[in-house]
Motif scaffolding. Structure first.
Motif, PDB file in Angstrom:
ATOM      1  N   PRO A 128     -12.601 -40.253  -0.953  1.00  0.00           N
ATOM      2  CA  PRO A 128     -13.066 -39.330   0.078  1.00  0.00           C
ATOM      3  C   PRO A 128     -14.423 -39.690   0.667  1.00  0.00           C
ATOM      4  CG  PRO A 128     -12.131 -38.120  -1.771  1.00  0.00           C
ATOM      5  CD  PRO A 128     -12.186 -39.568  -2.181  1.00  0.00           C
ATOM      6  N   GLU A 129     -15.325 -40.276  -0.134  1.00  0.00           N
ATOM      7  CA  GLU A 129     -16.670 -40.584   0.361  1.00  0.00           C
ATOM      8  C   GLU A 129     -16.682 -41.642   1.444  1.00  0.00           C
ATOM      9  OE1 GLU A 129     -15.824 -40.188  -2.668  1.00  0.00           O
ATOM     10  OE2 GLU A 129     -17.230 -38.877  -3.722  1.00  0.00           O
ATOM     11  N   THR A 130     -15.612 -42.408   1.565  1.00  0.00           N
ATOM     12  CA  THR A 130     -15.571 -43.460   2.585  1.00  0.00           C
ATOM     13  C   THR A 130     -14.971 -42.958   3.892  1.00  0.00           C
ATOM     14  OG1 THR A 130     -13.418 -44.240   1.772  1.00  0.00           O
ATOM     15  CG2 THR A 130     -15.382 -45.262   0.832  1.00  0.00           C
ATOM     16  N   GLY A 131     -14.800 -41.650   4.009  1.00  0.00           N
ATOM     17  CA  GLY A 131     -14.161 -41.085   5.198  1.00  0.00           C
ATOM     18  C   GLY A 131     -14.868 -41.427   6.483  1.00  0.00           C
ATOM     19  N   GLY A 187     -14.656 -33.265  -7.084  1.00  0.00           N
ATOM     20  CA  GLY A 187     -14.634 -32.620  -5.770  1.00  0.00           C
ATOM     21  C   GLY A 187     -13.231 -32.551  -5.194  1.00  0.00           C
ATOM     22  N   LEU A 188     -12.475 -33.632  -5.359  1.00  0.00           N
ATOM     23  CA  LEU A 188     -11.104 -33.637  -4.870  1.00  0.00           C
ATOM     24  C   LEU A 188     -10.269 -32.597  -5.608  1.00  0.00           C
ATOM     25  CD1 LEU A 188      -8.876 -34.888  -3.134  1.00  0.00           C
ATOM     26  CD2 LEU A 188      -8.516 -36.569  -4.949  1.00  0.00           C
ATOM     27  N   LYS A 212      -1.404 -35.597   1.544  1.00  0.00           N
ATOM     28  CA  LYS A 212      -1.604 -35.901   2.960  1.00  0.00           C
ATOM     29  C   LYS A 212      -2.695 -35.023   3.558  1.00  0.00           C
ATOM     30  CE  LYS A 212       0.962 -36.474   7.294  1.00  0.00           C
ATOM     31  NZ  LYS A 212       2.295 -36.404   7.940  1.00  0.00           N
ATOM     32  N   ALA A 213      -2.688 -33.729   3.188  1.00  0.00           N
ATOM     33  CA  ALA A 213      -3.698 -32.803   3.711  1.00  0.00           C
ATOM     34  C   ALA A 213      -5.095 -33.174   3.246  1.00  0.00           C
ATOM     35  CB  ALA A 213      -3.363 -31.374   3.279  1.00  0.00           C
ATOM     36  N   LEU A 214      -5.197 -33.757   2.055  1.00  0.00           N
ATOM     37  CA  LEU A 214      -6.493 -34.136   1.496  1.00  0.00           C
ATOM     38  C   LEU A 214      -6.875 -35.575   1.833  1.00  0.00           C
ATOM     39  CD1 LEU A 214      -6.112 -32.465  -2.019  1.00  0.00           C
ATOM     40  CD2 LEU A 214      -7.428 -31.616  -0.072  1.00  0.00           C
ATOM     41  N   HIS A 215      -6.009 -36.263   2.601  1.00  0.00           N
ATOM     42  CA  HIS A 215      -6.257 -37.637   3.053  1.00  0.00           C
ATOM     43  C   HIS A 215      -6.475 -38.588   1.874  1.00  0.00           C
ATOM     44  CE1 HIS A 215      -6.596 -35.998   7.072  1.00  0.00           C
ATOM     45  NE2 HIS A 215      -7.497 -35.134   6.643  1.00  0.00           N
TER      46      HIS A 215
END
Length: 296
Positions: A128-131, A187-188, A212-215
């Protein structure tokens, strides 16, 4: 295709021939490729790692259609707008269930000397941090695809350096993630729990929809719950049971059937609901309702 992608073993699944059309643009030694391809399933084998295709690092965006890409046992679903990066020295399978359109860059490995290349990196499966960098790279690829045919040669050479810089930034961002992995997973997990509470009663809601919703990938989602009492799937079903149980005892639902209450809370089979309810609460829902509704 082989000068850029190396040897691919194809299986169209229905005996049809593979139909592909490529527009290739030289961008300062980086090949920018717009490709249309028919329904197909192609595999790159480990034994082909050192052929011409192994000289490239592949960055590809799905423009139309979808694809399932499998590397090292992990499968990523690409929908329109998603991108994936592959080390073509690693075996992979790319399956397009319908006609598709893609755009990507074939980057010579020599241009990435000193960088640690992952087997697979995608807008779906990265941490997630690389979003932020994922979004930057997505926007760049979309813009480049739209304008590639109108870019002058000298400008294309400059864009090659830009492309390399963005890839390097993405790889560096990914490299730093392990130091933040524990916080990232926690966090996820919290975001997943919040999303499940909001969507659990939707009978169409699944773990794949949650990922999918959480990418993130399904595999990474399960990693966030490693060591926890409940997996993502069990968390969904437990919450459905708990809410169904509460609804059974609510006075406003006294005249409603057990089946309709179960359906409202994510179950689409009476038999499944009864089995799951009995396993959790020790008695069938009808008896549970009768027993506890009668208590003062």
């Amino acid at each position: 295709m082989s000068p850029y992608f190396g040897r691919l073993h194809r299986d169209t699944g229905g005996g049809d021939s593979l139909d592909a059309h490529l527009d290739v643009y030289d961008m300062g030694g980086i090949a920018a490729i717009r490709m249309e391809i028919s329904r197909s399933r192609v595999t790159r084998l480990a034994r082909d790692a050192i052929d011409k295709g192994g000289d490239y690092f592949k960055l590809s965006m799905q423009l139309r259609g979808c694809a399932d890409v499998t590397v090292d046992g992990e499968t990523v679903r690409l929908d329109a707008g998603d991108w994936i990066a592959l080390d073509q020295r690693r075996p992979y399978t790319w399956e397009s269930p319908a006609d598709s359109k893609l755009f990507g860059l074939q980057i010579p490995r020599a241009r990435l000397t000193g960088m640690k290349l992952p087997a697979m990196l995608s807008s779906q499966s990265t941490e997630p941090e690389t979003g932020g960098m994922k979004s930057v790279l997505s926007g760049y690829l979309r813009t480049l695809e739209a304008q590639i045919g109108r870019i002058a040669e000298q400008a294309a050479i400059l864009l090659a350096d830009t492309s390399l810089g963005l890839v390097a930034a993405m790889l560096e961002d990914e490299r730093r993630v392990p130091a933040r992995a524990e916080d990232s997973l926690a966090g996820l997990r919290l975001r997943a729990e919040k999303f499940v509470r909001a969507r659990a009663c939707d009978p169409e809601f699944t773990v794949d929809e949650l990922a999918k919703a959480l990418h993130c990938s399904r595999r990474y989602l399960y990693k966030a719950f490693s060591g926890e009492m409940l997996s993502p799937e069990k968390m969904i079903w437990q919450l459905r049971l708990e809410r169904s149980c509460q609804a059974l005892l609510a006075p406003k639902n006294a005249a409603r059937s057990i089946g309709s209450i179960a359906f409202d809370h994510g179950f689409n089979s009476d038999a499944h609901f009864i089995r799951a309810f009995k396993a959790r609460y020790g008695m069938p829902p009808a008896r549970y309702r009768q027993h506890f509704s009668a208590q003062p």
